[in-house]
Design an enzyme around this catalytic site. Structure first.
Site, PDB file in Angstrom:
ATOM      1  N   LYS A  79       0.871  -1.279  -0.093  1.00 28.60           N
ATOM      2  CA  LYS A  79       0.077  -0.020   0.208  1.00 28.60           C
ATOM      3  C   LYS A  79       0.841   1.297   0.240  1.00 28.60           C
ATOM      4  O   LYS A  79       1.690   1.391   0.984  1.00 28.60           O
ATOM      5  CB  LYS A  79      -0.719  -0.026   1.276  1.00 28.60           C
ATOM      6  CG  LYS A  79      -1.784   1.288   1.270  1.00 28.60           C
ATOM      7  CD  LYS A  79      -2.750   0.985   2.374  1.00 28.60           C
ATOM      8  CE  LYS A  79      -3.688   2.284   2.575  1.00 28.60           C
ATOM      9  NZ  LYS A  79      -4.686   2.026   3.619  1.00 28.60           N
ATOM     10  N   LYS A 129      -2.301  -1.657  -3.989  1.00 26.28           N
ATOM     11  CA  LYS A 129      -2.921  -0.429  -3.955  1.00 26.28           C
ATOM     12  C   LYS A 129      -2.261   0.836  -4.021  1.00 26.28           C
ATOM     13  O   LYS A 129      -1.069   1.045  -3.149  1.00 26.28           O
ATOM     14  CB  LYS A 129      -3.634  -0.706  -2.520  1.00 26.28           C
ATOM     15  CG  LYS A 129      -4.544   0.662  -2.112  1.00 26.28           C
ATOM     16  CD  LYS A 129      -5.331   0.405  -0.953  1.00 26.28           C
ATOM     17  CE  LYS A 129      -6.023   1.343  -0.467  1.00 26.28           C
ATOM     18  NZ  LYS A 129      -6.458   1.510   0.717  1.00 26.28           N
TER      19      LYS A 129
END
Ligand code: PBG
Length: 329
Positions: free
Chosen positions: A201, A255
């Site tokens: 992330k 992500k």
């Protein structure tokens, strides 16, 4: 590897007709490739617009059923629940995350009671919807504490799993939390609860509209760079994934999505495990607003979604997952 030579070889021959293009297509999308995110809000009888995400809404629990039933009919395998928390329920420690009667827990119970295993439920594990400073963990002098935060995350995971959540998705980026959460789940009779780790992330400007949707945007002090990844790095992403697999992650997430297709591809090639791509709120907003303004044709949405599959993603979390009929046909 590439064989043949013009004029014997004409790649345009197989591109000439629609049937032929379909015949040789390498990637495609079905509804099973999607996870549908849902924003929840307290109160009654509300389906509330989110101004930075046109076409996406926050739902009160009494308004959820038709939305979920449509997802089940369309064979969406899983939903992801995200709460908008009233600011009076937020504090420095994010203790509302552990409340069995918080919005997410109420939603899990309701959905599981009504729909059983017709659809999977995934829940974020992180403190940001509940902290008064908007960070994913416990804050001390501007730094998010790692080990102390893990203790909270373990308890948040247990509460959600006990309510019936199928997939625990730690999105906080603390070191070592997957192993600790796995251990705690197993010890508490939750061996079959899956873990989808947001292993990769990045600290990203693409999350802005989401923070607006969950009500943490105005509150957020500083940025998340001391725990989320630096977008200049890719080897580091592989180290994150390797660690989380060792610690017991069943699936991993990359992500944001589109700017990180290279990462999706190398994670899939190196580790051969289920990889999810998150087409995040900023990606959605850029696309949706541009389509609405007629700056680009709406087929751009399909083009974006297919790119995740081409890169090797098994599934995509997308705010378009409730409107696939128009997109994939
Ligand atoms: C919270 C969380 C975020 C997103 C999902 N879970 C935001 C953040 O880390 O600040 C972003 C999703 C999106 O932008 O659609 N840990």
């Amino acid at each position: 590897m590439i064989t043949g030579k013009f004029p014997n070889l004409r790649l345009r021959r197989s591109r000439k007709n629609d049937w032929s293009r379909r015949l040789i297509e390498e990637n495609n999308l079905t509804s099973s490739d999607f996870i549908l995110p849902i924003f929840l809000i307290e109160g009654k009888n509300k389906k509330q617009k989110i101004s930075s995400m046109p076409g996406v809404y926050r739902y009160t629990l009494d308004k959820l059923s038709p939305f979920i039933e449509k997802a089940i009919r369309n064979k969406i395998p899983m939903i992801a629940l995200f709460p908008y928390t009233n600011s009076r329920k937020k504090n420095e420690l994010g203790t509302e995350s552990l409340n069995e009667d918080n919005l997410v827990c109420k939603a899990i119970r309701l959905i599981k009671k009504k729909y059983k295993d017709q659809i999977g439920i995934m829940c974020d594990v992180a403190l940001d919807p509940y902290t008064s400073h908007g960070h994913d963990g416990l804050l001390k002098s501007g730094y998010v504490l790692n080990d102390e935060t893990i203790q909270m995350l373990i308890n948040q995971s247990l509460v959600q799993a006990q309510m019936g959540c199928d997939v625990i998705a730690p999105s906080d980026m603390m070191d070592g939390r997957i192993g600790e959460i796995r251990k705690a789940l197993d010890k508490n009779g939750l061996k079959m609860t899956q873990i989808l780790s947001y292993a990769v992330k990045y600290a990203s400007s693409y999350y802005g509209p989401f923070r607006d949707a969950v009500g943490s945007k105005r509150l957020l002090r500083g940025d998340k760079k001391n725990y989320q990844m630096d977008f200049r790095n890719s080897d580091e992403a592989l180290r994150e994934v390797a660690l989380d697999i060792k610690e017991g992650a069943d699936m991993v997430m990359v992500k944001p999505g589109l700017p990180y297709l290279d990462i999706i591809k190398s994670v899939k090639e190196k580790f051969k495990i289920p990889v999810m791509a998150y087409q995040v709120s900023g990606e959605y907003s850029l696309l949706e607003n541009s389509v609405n303004k007629n700056l680009v044709h709406k087929d751009i949405i399909l083009e974006n979604l297919i790119s995740f599959k081409r890169a090797g993603a098994n599934a995509i979390i997308s705010y378009y997952a409730d409107r696939l009929n128009d997109i994939i046909k």
